[in-house]
Design a protein around this motif. Structure first.
Motif, PDB file in Angstrom:
ATOM      1  N   HIS A 165       5.038  -0.649  -3.964  1.00  9.58           N
ATOM      2  CA  HIS A 165       4.239  -0.802  -4.956  1.00  9.58           C
ATOM      3  C   HIS A 165       2.810  -1.821  -4.165  1.00  9.58           C
ATOM      4  O   HIS A 165       4.044  -2.610  -3.318  1.00  9.58           O
ATOM      5  CB  HIS A 165       4.553  -1.562  -5.529  1.00  9.58           C
ATOM      6  N   ASP A 176      10.176  -3.880  -2.165  1.00 11.24           N
ATOM      7  CA  ASP A 176      10.183  -3.034  -4.068  1.00 11.24           C
ATOM      8  C   ASP A 176       8.704  -3.091  -3.974  1.00 11.24           C
ATOM      9  O   ASP A 176       8.207  -2.231  -4.646  1.00 11.24           O
ATOM     10  CB  ASP A 176      10.983  -3.221  -4.727  1.00 11.24           C
ATOM     11  N   CYS A 177       7.962  -4.300  -3.618  1.00  9.48           N
ATOM     12  CA  CYS A 177       6.639  -4.432  -3.851  1.00  9.48           C
ATOM     13  C   CYS A 177       6.346  -5.644  -3.172  1.00  9.48           C
ATOM     14  O   CYS A 177       6.747  -6.176  -2.727  1.00  9.48           O
ATOM     15  CB  CYS A 177       6.452  -5.231  -5.226  1.00  9.48           C
ATOM     16  N   GLN A 223       6.065   4.543   2.074  1.00  6.66           N
ATOM     17  CA  GLN A 223       7.201   4.087   2.354  1.00  6.66           C
ATOM     18  C   GLN A 223       7.930   3.924   0.872  1.00  6.66           C
ATOM     19  O   GLN A 223       8.567   2.967   0.308  1.00  6.66           O
ATOM     20  CB  GLN A 223       7.811   3.169   2.884  1.00  6.66           C
ATOM     21  N   ASP A 224       7.107   3.754  -0.281  1.00  9.73           N
ATOM     22  CA  ASP A 224       7.404   4.064  -1.928  1.00  9.73           C
ATOM     23  C   ASP A 224       7.465   2.622  -2.228  1.00  9.73           C
ATOM     24  O   ASP A 224       8.230   2.807  -2.912  1.00  9.73           O
ATOM     25  CB  ASP A 224       8.715   4.974  -2.272  1.00  9.73           C
ATOM     26  N   CYS A 261       2.698   1.283   3.088  1.00 12.05           N
ATOM     27  CA  CYS A 261       3.084   1.103   1.685  1.00 12.05           C
ATOM     28  C   CYS A 261       3.619   2.580   0.653  1.00 12.05           C
ATOM     29  O   CYS A 261       4.490   2.657  -0.102  1.00 12.05           O
ATOM     30  CB  CYS A 261       2.355   0.216   0.946  1.00 12.05           C
ATOM     31  N   ILE A 262       2.814   3.454   0.610  1.00 11.04           N
ATOM     32  CA  ILE A 262       2.853   4.775   0.477  1.00 11.04           C
ATOM     33  C   ILE A 262       3.676   5.457   0.530  1.00 11.04           C
ATOM     34  O   ILE A 262       4.371   6.392  -0.271  1.00 11.04           O
ATOM     35  CB  ILE A 262       0.808   5.470   0.228  1.00 11.04           C
ATOM     36  N   ALA A 322       2.851   9.718  -5.885  1.00 18.63           N
ATOM     37  CA  ALA A 322       4.515   8.776  -5.374  1.00 18.63           C
ATOM     38  C   ALA A 322       4.785   7.936  -6.332  1.00 18.63           C
ATOM     39  O   ALA A 322       5.852   7.006  -6.696  1.00 18.63           O
ATOM     40  CB  ALA A 322       4.163   8.540  -4.117  1.00 18.63           C
ATOM     41  N   LEU A 371       3.096   5.399  -7.898  1.00 17.99           N
ATOM     42  CA  LEU A 371       2.947   4.456  -7.216  1.00 17.99           C
ATOM     43  C   LEU A 371       1.964   3.471  -7.602  1.00 17.99           C
ATOM     44  O   LEU A 371       1.253   4.279  -8.492  1.00 17.99           O
ATOM     45  CB  LEU A 371       2.900   3.964  -6.462  1.00 17.99           C
TER      46      LEU A 371
END
Length: 215
Positions: free
Chosen positions: A102, A73-74, A99-100, A96-97, A126, A128
């Motif tokens: 943070h 998730d992050c 794939q959503d 990261c961006i 997004a 994020l």
């Protein structure tokens, strides 16, 4: 929350894991290029409340595929040295961006941190967080400044300094970063004007000697 700490068994990444290991709502992915080192480090943290998952992650490899497999998730990038990331220095941020996910890092390279702003619009669109240079000095300095300047009509000059403890442990990448600054140009602001200076090789060598003497 699945939190991937790249460089998670290093000096700074390891400290982040230690500070978070009592939070039961986290799954901490302790990652680096060596799975054996990640496994060995995780075995030393016997009292961790959330699962510590030793993980192999090579930021110079196919980061998109690795992120897909790990599904964090992050991501917190503490690996460095950020000054040596090369032409595709933002490939982890971009993945990261896409794939959503943070993203945060502890980058100390001013050029790297300044360039992250090019991803601000994509991150906002997004929904994020993409935060760079999230180290103690700028964050704490900004917090203190905000508190002390409350009620002031204006602030004309701010001066800050950093003096890392020579007793703190450092890894190879930190030494590489310090040595890499020697003789390199740095942008300064003097009397309101932006000028170019040179980082003193003697000063960098002095910092390295202090580190070696106290280790």
């Amino acid at each position: 929350m699945r939190l991937l700490v790249v460089g998670g068994y290093g000096i700074f990444g390891g400290r982040i894991v230690q500070l978070l290991e009592s939070e039961p709502r986290l799954i901490l992915l302790v990652a680096g290029r060596s799975l054996a080192k990640a496994e060995a480090w995780c075995k030393t943290r016997t009292g961790a409340a959330p699962p510590l998952v030793p993980t192999r992650f090579d930021r110079n490899g196919d980061v998109a595929a690795q992120l897909t497999a790990l599904n964090p998730d992050c991501v917190v990038d503490t690996s460095g040295p950020f000054q040596a990331y090369g032409e595709e220095r933002y490939r982890l941020i971009e993945a990261c961006i896409a794939q959503d996910i943070h993203y945060l890092d502890l980058a100390d390279g001013s050029d790297f941190v300044a360039g992250v702003s090019m991803h601000d619009e994509a991150a906002r669109n997004a929904g994020l967080f993409v935060l760079s240079g999230v180290s103690s000095f700028p964050v704490l300095t900004a917090a203190v400044l905000r508190r002390l300047s409350a009620g002031m009509a204006r602030v004309d000059t701010i001066r800050g300094g950093i003096a890392p403890s020579p007793y703190a442990g450092v890894g190879e990448n930190v030494i590489r970063a310090i040595a890499g600054y020697a003789g390199q140009p740095v942008e300064l602001k003097r009397d309101g004007d932006r000028v170019q200076g040179i980082r003193s090789p003697n000063r960098c060598a002095s910092r390295l000697r202090r580190r070696a003497r106290y280790r």
